[in-house]
Design an enzyme around this catalytic site. Structure first.
Site, short mmCIF file in Angstrom:
data_model
loop_
_atom_site.label_atom_id
_atom_site.label_comp_id
_atom_site.label_asym_id
_atom_site.label_seq_id
_atom_site.Cartn_x
_atom_site.Cartn_y
_atom_site.Cartn_z
N HIS A 1 -0.06 10.92 -2.62
CA HIS A 1 -1.41 10.61 -2.13
C HIS A 1 -2.26 11.86 -2.01
O HIS A 1 -3.38 11.93 -2.51
CB HIS A 1 -1.32 9.91 -0.77
CG HIS A 1 -2.66 9.58 -0.19
ND1 HIS A 1 -3.38 10.47 0.57
CD2 HIS A 1 -3.43 8.47 -0.29
CE1 HIS A 1 -4.53 9.93 0.92
NE2 HIS A 1 -4.58 8.71 0.41
N HIS B 1 0.83 -1.21 0.00
CA HIS B 1 0.00 0.00 0.00
C HIS B 1 0.86 1.26 0.00
O HIS B 1 1.59 1.50 0.97
CB HIS B 1 -0.89 -0.04 1.25
CG HIS B 1 -1.82 1.10 1.38
ND1 HIS B 1 -1.83 1.93 2.48
CD2 HIS B 1 -2.79 1.55 0.56
CE1 HIS B 1 -2.77 2.83 2.34
NE2 HIS B 1 -3.37 2.63 1.19
O1 G3P Z 1 -6.75 1.05 -2.23
C1 G3P Z 1 -6.96 1.27 -0.91
C2 G3P Z 1 -6.46 2.60 -0.42
O2 G3P Z 1 -5.30 2.97 -1.09
C3 G3P Z 1 -7.46 3.68 -0.49
O3 G3P Z 1 -7.20 4.71 0.37
O4 G3P Z 1 -6.40 6.89 1.08
O5 G3P Z 1 -4.87 4.95 1.20
O6 G3P Z 1 -5.46 5.94 -0.99
P1 G3P Z 1 -5.92 5.66 0.41
MG MG Z 2 -4.45 4.66 -2.35
#
Ligand code: G3P
Ligand code: MG
Length: 265
Positions: free
Chosen positions: A68, A26
């Site tokens: 992000h 992630h």
């Molecule tokens: O794909 C799951 C996640 O990445 C979504 O939330 O805020 O971490 O981009 P965020």
């Molecule tokens: Mg994400």
């Protein structure tokens, strides 16, 4: 090792078919390196992640970069909107020190550099398309991202995901062979198969709080790839193992990969 030839085994489908459960890093391995940087991607690759999730923003000169937030303050020493800066301006920023001084001097990467790194290491990519802002239908940004993927011929190893299901519908309409995954929206009571039939996605993503046996079983029944984020602790791991969920989205891919290996032995 870099290779100009793409092996047949390097496709999303063939990679996924080899593993009952697998790791999606992630924002890269964002628990061990600054999120959405080449270091975090390298950590994820060396941890054995099958796929790396990244978030993308667009610069004022229409370059796709990994980031992000819409703004620079949390993960760099810059200020203001990414969209208000050129790539050259962003390249002067430090995207590593906020995480740990050992990452001082880390740059905000171009999406194209991140993709090349993943391709060289035969790792799949999950590009999260952030919802469009005010006065922006998001299509221009989508097209920049798609161009990056096509330029490296990585469409078979890319999963596009989004909370903004309209963007995924657009992708499927214009590029039917691309892979897409809808991210669960707060309060949405639809099952993965209902979302899939509305927007044509093959995947569904939700948080650990949102996963239910009903959702997981519905996804399995309809051959929808389901992923859950974020699986970071032993408790998270023990919880998700109770569900029929193949894709474990984690900030700590090495740790979760080791836990997965220990359950297989
Ligand atoms: O794909 C799951 C996640 O990445 C979504 O939330 O805020 O971490 O981009 P965020
Ligand atoms: Mg994400």
């Amino acid at each position: 090792m870099p290779s100009s030839k793409t092996p047949e085994s390097y496709t999303l489908r063939s990679k996924i078919n080899t593993q009952e459960r697998f790791i999606v890093a992630h924002r890269g391995s964002s628990g061990t390196a600054p999120e959405n940087t080449l270091s975090s991607i390298l950590h994820a690759i060396s941890a054995g992640a099958l796929m790396v999730e990244v978030d993308v923003q667009i610069t004022s000169d229409d370059k796709a970069v990994l980031m992000h937030d819409q703004v620079l303050g949390r993960t760099t020493n810059g200020k203001g909107f990414v969209r208000a800066h050129t790539l050259e301006q962003l390249d002067t920023l430090d995207a590593g020190s906020w995480f740990n001084t050992s990452f001082k001097g880390e740059h905000i990467p171009l999406l194209s550099d991140a993709l090349q790194l993943l391709k060289d290491n035969e790792t799949c990519v999950n590009i999260e398309i952030k919802p469009p802002g005010k006065d922006d239908d998001g299509i221009e940004r989508l097209l920049v991202i798609i161009e990056n993927v096509l330029a490296l011929n990585m469409q078979d190893v890319t999963l596009f995901s989004s909370f903004h299901h309209e963007s995924l519908r657009y992708i499927k309409q214009h590029y039917p062979a691309f892979h897409t995954a809808g991210i669960h929206l707060p309060g949405d009571r639809r099952l993965p198969s209902e979302i899939a039939s509305e927007i044509g996605c093959e995947g569904f993503v939700c948080s650990l709080r949102e996963i239910t046996h009903k959702k997981a079983e519905d996804a399995a029944k309809h051959d929808i790839l389901i992923g859950v984020y974020t699986i970071n602790t032993d408790d998270d791991f023990n919880t998700i193992m109770k569900y029929q969920v193949p894709a474990l989205v984690s900030n700590f891919p090495r740790k979760i990969q080791q836990l997965l290996h220990s359950t297989i032995k």
